[in-house]
Scaffold this motif. Structure first.
Motif, mmCIF file in Angstrom:
data_model
loop_
_atom_site.group_PDB
_atom_site.id
_atom_site.type_symbol
_atom_site.label_atom_id
_atom_site.label_comp_id
_atom_site.label_asym_id
_atom_site.label_seq_id
_atom_site.Cartn_x
_atom_site.Cartn_y
_atom_site.Cartn_z
ATOM 1 N N ALA A 1 0.821 -1.223 0.000
ATOM 2 C CA ALA A 1 0.000 0.000 0.000
ATOM 3 C C ALA A 1 0.848 1.263 0.000
ATOM 4 C CB ALA A 1 -0.952 0.005 1.184
ATOM 5 N N VAL A 2 1.898 1.315 0.802
ATOM 6 C CA VAL A 2 2.718 2.528 0.879
ATOM 7 C C VAL A 2 3.379 2.817 -0.470
ATOM 8 C CG1 VAL A 2 4.734 3.591 1.964
ATOM 9 C CG2 VAL A 2 3.073 2.362 3.360
ATOM 10 N N ALA A 3 3.923 1.822 -1.117
ATOM 11 C CA ALA A 3 4.561 2.014 -2.421
ATOM 12 C C ALA A 3 3.540 2.450 -3.475
ATOM 13 C CB ALA A 3 5.268 0.731 -2.860
ATOM 14 N N ARG A 4 2.351 1.909 -3.422
ATOM 15 C CA ARG A 4 1.289 2.305 -4.363
ATOM 16 C C ARG A 4 0.913 3.769 -4.152
ATOM 17 N NH1 ARG A 4 -2.771 -2.947 -4.571
ATOM 18 N NH2 ARG A 4 -1.132 -4.445 -5.105
ATOM 19 N N HIS A 5 0.756 4.148 -2.895
ATOM 20 C CA HIS A 5 0.406 5.541 -2.591
ATOM 21 C C HIS A 5 1.520 6.487 -3.033
ATOM 22 C CE1 HIS A 5 -3.081 4.910 0.440
ATOM 23 N NE2 HIS A 5 -3.061 3.964 -0.465
ATOM 24 N N ARG A 6 2.757 6.077 -2.863
ATOM 25 C CA ARG A 6 3.877 6.909 -3.324
ATOM 26 C C ARG A 6 3.810 7.144 -4.825
ATOM 27 N NH1 ARG A 6 8.283 3.936 0.341
ATOM 28 N NH2 ARG A 6 8.101 5.276 2.171
ATOM 29 N N LEU A 7 3.462 6.109 -5.591
ATOM 30 C CA LEU A 7 3.334 6.280 -7.041
ATOM 31 C C LEU A 7 2.235 7.286 -7.385
ATOM 32 C CD1 LEU A 7 3.728 2.621 -8.373
ATOM 33 C CD2 LEU A 7 5.310 4.535 -8.713
ATOM 34 N N VAL A 8 1.117 7.210 -6.684
ATOM 35 C CA VAL A 8 0.021 8.153 -6.931
ATOM 36 C C VAL A 8 0.450 9.568 -6.561
ATOM 37 C CG1 VAL A 8 -2.322 8.827 -6.243
ATOM 38 C CG2 VAL A 8 -1.791 6.409 -6.695
ATOM 39 N N TYR A 9 1.050 9.737 -5.384
ATOM 40 C CA TYR A 9 1.509 11.070 -4.976
ATOM 41 C C TYR A 9 2.558 11.620 -5.940
ATOM 42 C CZ TYR A 9 -1.015 11.375 -0.565
ATOM 43 O OH TYR A 9 -2.011 11.485 0.379
ATOM 44 N N HIS A 10 3.451 10.762 -6.420
ATOM 45 C CA HIS A 10 4.468 11.212 -7.377
ATOM 46 C C HIS A 10 3.793 11.697 -8.668
ATOM 47 C CE1 HIS A 10 8.345 11.491 -9.308
ATOM 48 N NE2 HIS A 10 7.849 10.817 -10.338
ATOM 49 N N ALA A 11 2.790 10.965 -9.126
ATOM 50 C CA ALA A 11 2.070 11.353 -10.345
ATOM 51 C C ALA A 11 1.360 12.694 -10.183
ATOM 52 C CB ALA A 11 1.063 10.270 -10.733
ATOM 53 N N LEU A 12 0.947 13.008 -8.953
ATOM 54 C CA LEU A 12 0.195 14.238 -8.689
ATOM 55 C C LEU A 12 1.041 15.346 -8.077
ATOM 56 C CD1 LEU A 12 -3.089 12.668 -7.270
ATOM 57 C CD2 LEU A 12 -2.612 13.403 -9.615
ATOM 58 N N ALA A 13 2.343 15.158 -8.020
ATOM 59 C CA ALA A 13 3.232 16.109 -7.336
ATOM 60 C C ALA A 13 3.066 17.542 -7.827
ATOM 61 C CB ALA A 13 4.685 15.666 -7.483
ATOM 62 N N SER A 14 2.904 17.735 -9.111
ATOM 63 C CA SER A 14 2.789 19.103 -9.632
ATOM 64 C C SER A 14 1.452 19.745 -9.270
ATOM 65 C CB SER A 14 2.983 19.117 -11.143
ATOM 66 O OG SER A 14 1.916 18.441 -11.789
ATOM 67 N N LEU A 15 0.443 18.929 -8.911
ATOM 68 C CA LEU A 15 -0.876 19.461 -8.561
ATOM 69 C C LEU A 15 -1.038 19.729 -7.076
ATOM 70 C CD1 LEU A 15 -3.122 17.170 -10.798
ATOM 71 C CD2 LEU A 15 -2.319 19.486 -11.287
ATOM 72 N N MET A 16 -0.202 19.125 -6.261
ATOM 73 C CA MET A 16 -0.354 19.278 -4.810
ATOM 74 C C MET A 16 -0.284 20.747 -4.372
ATOM 75 S SD MET A 16 -1.050 16.224 -3.953
ATOM 76 C CE MET A 16 -0.916 16.078 -2.185
ATOM 77 N N PRO A 17 0.682 21.527 -4.843
ATOM 78 C CA PRO A 17 0.737 22.927 -4.419
ATOM 79 C C PRO A 17 -0.437 23.768 -4.939
ATOM 80 C CG PRO A 17 2.820 22.264 -5.429
ATOM 81 C CD PRO A 17 1.830 21.170 -5.660
ATOM 82 N N ALA A 18 -1.144 23.255 -5.950
ATOM 83 C CA ALA A 18 -2.263 23.991 -6.531
ATOM 84 C C ALA A 18 -3.533 23.879 -5.700
ATOM 85 C CB ALA A 18 -2.522 23.513 -7.961
#
Length: 89
Positions: free
Chosen positions: A56-73
C-alpha cells in the motif's frame, strides 16, 4: 488555481496507465474544515498493472508522485484506493 478532476485524471492516466480510474471531489463534505475549499479533498480509486507486487505505501507513493505538480495547486487531502488488476474490489 483550483485543481479539478480532469487535471488529476490526466496526470494519473499519463503516469500509471490505469485500467480503472475514478476521481471523486469530496470537497463539499469538508466545508469549514481547515484547508477546505474548491478542489481540496479528493478520493481516487485506481487499478493499474504498476501496482502489481507493491504494498500500500509504495502504491500511494506512485500516486503522490504522479500528482506532485498538482499538490501545491490546492490538493489538501487525498484518499487513495489503489489495486492491481485481479485484486478484489
Amino acid at each position: 488555481m483550483a485543481v479539478n478532476a480532469n487535471d488529476i485524471e490526466a496526470a494519473l492516466r499519463q503516469a500509471l496507465a490505469p485500467q480503472h480510474l475514478e476521481v471523486i471531489d469530496d470537497s463539499s463534505k469538508h466545508a469549514g474544515h481547515a484547508g477546505a475549499g474548491e478542489g481540496s479533498h479528493w478520493t481516487v480509486r485506481i487499478t493499474s498493472e504498476r501496482f502489481a507486487g507493491l504494498g500500500a505505501v509504495a502504491r500511494h507513493r506512485l500516486v503522490y508522485h504522479a500528482l506532485a505538480s498538482l499538490m501545491p495547486a490546492g490538493i489538501h487531502a487525498l484518499a487513495i484506493q489503489a489495486r492491481s488488476p485481479g485484486e478484489a474490489d
